[in-house]
Design a protein around this motif. Structure first.
Motif, short mmCIF file in Angstrom:
data_model
loop_
_atom_site.label_atom_id
_atom_site.label_comp_id
_atom_site.label_asym_id
_atom_site.label_seq_id
_atom_site.Cartn_x
_atom_site.Cartn_y
_atom_site.Cartn_z
N UNK A 107 0.87 -1.18 0.00
CA UNK A 107 0.00 0.00 0.00
C UNK A 107 0.90 1.23 0.00
N UNK A 108 0.80 2.01 -1.05
CA UNK A 108 1.69 3.14 -1.23
C UNK A 108 1.48 4.26 -0.23
N UNK A 109 2.58 4.93 0.10
CA UNK A 109 2.56 6.13 0.94
C UNK A 109 3.01 7.32 0.11
N UNK A 110 2.63 8.50 0.52
CA UNK A 110 3.05 9.69 -0.20
C UNK A 110 4.54 9.93 -0.04
N UNK A 111 5.11 9.44 1.06
CA UNK A 111 6.54 9.65 1.30
C UNK A 111 6.88 11.04 1.79
N UNK A 112 5.86 11.85 2.09
CA UNK A 112 6.15 13.22 2.52
C UNK A 112 6.78 14.02 1.38
N UNK A 113 7.51 15.07 1.72
CA UNK A 113 8.21 15.85 0.69
C UNK A 113 9.32 15.01 0.08
N UNK A 114 9.45 15.08 -1.24
CA UNK A 114 10.44 14.29 -1.95
C UNK A 114 11.81 14.99 -1.93
N UNK A 115 12.84 14.21 -2.22
CA UNK A 115 14.20 14.73 -2.30
C UNK A 115 14.63 14.79 -3.77
N UNK A 116 15.25 15.90 -4.16
CA UNK A 116 15.68 16.09 -5.55
C UNK A 116 17.11 16.58 -5.60
N UNK A 117 17.89 16.03 -6.53
CA UNK A 117 19.17 16.61 -6.93
C UNK A 117 18.94 17.27 -8.29
N UNK A 118 19.06 18.58 -8.33
CA UNK A 118 18.80 19.33 -9.55
C UNK A 118 20.11 19.91 -10.06
N UNK A 119 20.35 19.77 -11.38
CA UNK A 119 21.60 20.27 -11.96
C UNK A 119 21.34 20.76 -13.37
N UNK A 120 21.94 21.89 -13.73
CA UNK A 120 21.79 22.43 -15.07
C UNK A 120 22.01 23.93 -15.09
N UNK A 121 21.81 24.53 -16.25
CA UNK A 121 21.86 25.98 -16.34
C UNK A 121 20.59 26.56 -15.73
N UNK A 122 20.57 27.86 -15.58
CA UNK A 122 19.37 28.51 -15.03
C UNK A 122 18.15 28.24 -15.91
#
Length: 419
Positions: A273-288
């Motif tokens: 049974x899936x959970x929302x997991x709360x706020x997710x974690x992201x690694x973001x990389x790139x130009x503006x």
């Protein structure tokens, strides 16, 4: 009988100085709602209730409140994990009392003195639950007897405990009435890590053998944060995993709880049974500009950001914050192109290397030619000279032997040596 399996809450978790309280509140409320909706006969928490052995008072209070909410649905068994304090578990037992419906397993127990618990279902089914909390490698366990085994390999010691618990769970077992479950906080060799576990406790030294697992209907395991089946095919079981992404080793993972329906003499039926997991974690990389395109999918999540720029920009953090106004920016790093160090490879070094002396002479001959001798012969001779100098030996040419030992005349007349 129906078992709800949860694990590895790690209450009190902080990442990059950001408390995960909000995320825990979200998923714990989801778990309470699932319990009320699915009405399990037993709830098993397979360890690491807390992130630290000395949790804060608010986290202690939150854990007690949530467990009491779950116990209002069905009995709850909490097996101590490597992050949990056995003293705190004993204090919970004392304060909540024997009628709370919550069983805290603070240390390994003798199989016939609390190591195997029994729970009765509405249809006269009896669930036999073997429990094994985390065992530190240096800890001698009196409940499992023979001092001669205290210094054997960790996997062998755990295997002996599992066999002893299995013997008690299956003693006088009636497969028309009984079901068996094993709950433990252990590293089974072959499991896939999330890289957020405490490294020393998921090392090969702490790996246990899947072949030693008791032959039960379902094995409810904690310790590994990535939700997954137990290694091997001998026993049906799962690592329930953590309910939120605890750090960036778990970024992108979907979180869930396990619902196991168990019937005597039949294979277990497992649902996730899936959970929302709360706020997710992201690694973001790139130009503006590239980051701007990603902004709509980020929302209020927690982010590590790396920005590629042509040159250093003093106001970069503010620009990134404007791109992600609702997100929690844990860290912003700038990667300016004009300050980047080139990583040299063998190929690039070969391409950029200064030409050696022989190559420069070859280039000279190619451009100007030679009137004294063929260019290839000159190049070969020049190469011989360079090699002899580098090896610090005399320069010797094949032609010199003609000067030292002249050939015999064709008519057989001996040569006359000069005095």
């Amino acid at each position: 009988m129906r078992v709800l399996h949860v694990s590895d809450w790690h209450l009190g978790r902080v990442i990059y100085k950001e408390p995960r309280t909000e995320d825990h509140d979200t998923v714990l409320n989801e778990i309470i709602s699932i319990a009320r909706s699915e009405k399990p006969d037993l709830i098993v928490h397979s360890g690491d209730l807390f992130d630290h052995a000395r949790p804060s008072v608010p986290d202690i209070s939150k854990a007690a409140t949530v467990l009491q909410e779950l116990a209002a649905v069905s009995p709850v068994v909490v097996v101590r994990g490597n992050h949990d304090s056995p003293l705190l578990f004993r204090l919970y037992t004392q304060l909540l009392g024997p009628d709370s419906g919550i069983y805290f397993i603070d240390e390994p127990r003798d199989p016939d003195k609390g190591g195997v618990l029994r729970f009765h279902g509405a249809d006269d089914t009896v669930l036999r639950l073997g429990v094994l909390p985390f065992v530190h490698a240096g800890r001698a366990i009196d409940a499992f007897g023979d001092v001669g085994h205290w210094r054997t390999a960790y996997a062998e010691r755990i295997g002996r405990m599992e066999h002893a618990l299995a013997a008690e769970m299956l003693r006088d077992f009636d497969d028309r009435r009984d079901v068996a479950v094993f709950a433990a906080h252990l590293h089974v060799g072959g499991a896939n890590f999330a890289r957020s576990e405490r490294p020393v406790h998921v090392s090969d030294y702490y790996a246990t053998n899947a072949d030693d697992l008791p032959a039960v209907s379902y094995a409810a395991f904690g310790h590994i944060h990535k939700p997954q089946k137990l290694p091997g095919t001998r026993v049906t079981g799962r690592y329930a995993g953590s309910p939120i992404q605890l750090d960036f080793g778990e970024a992108g993972e979907s979180k869930s709880v396990v619902l196991a329906d168990l019937r005597p003499g039949q294979p277990a039926h497992i649902d996730l049974i899936g959970l929302s997991g709360g706020r997710q974690l992201h690694r973001l990389e790139g130009t503006l500009d590239e980051l701007r395109a990603k902004a709509p999918s980020v929302g209020r999540d927690l982010c590590l950001v790396t920005v590629h720029t042509p040159t250093r920009q003093p106001s970069l953090s503010e620009q990134v914050r404007d791109l992600f106004p609702d997100a929690v920016l844990l860290d912003v790093q700038e990667n300016p192109a004009d300050q980047k160090l080139e990583v040299l490879t063998q190929d690039t070094v070969a391409e950029d290397a200064e030409p050696d002396t022989l190559q420069m002479f070859r280039d000279y001959l190619a451009e100007h030619g030679s009137s004294a001798a063929p260019a290839d012969r000159l190049l070969k001779t020049f190469g011989q000279i360079l090699t002899s100098l580098e090896e610090e030996r005399p320069v010797v040419f094949d032609e010199e032997s003609l000067l030292i030992d002249p050939p015999e005349p064709d008519d057989g007349t001996p040569t006359t040596e000069e005095p």
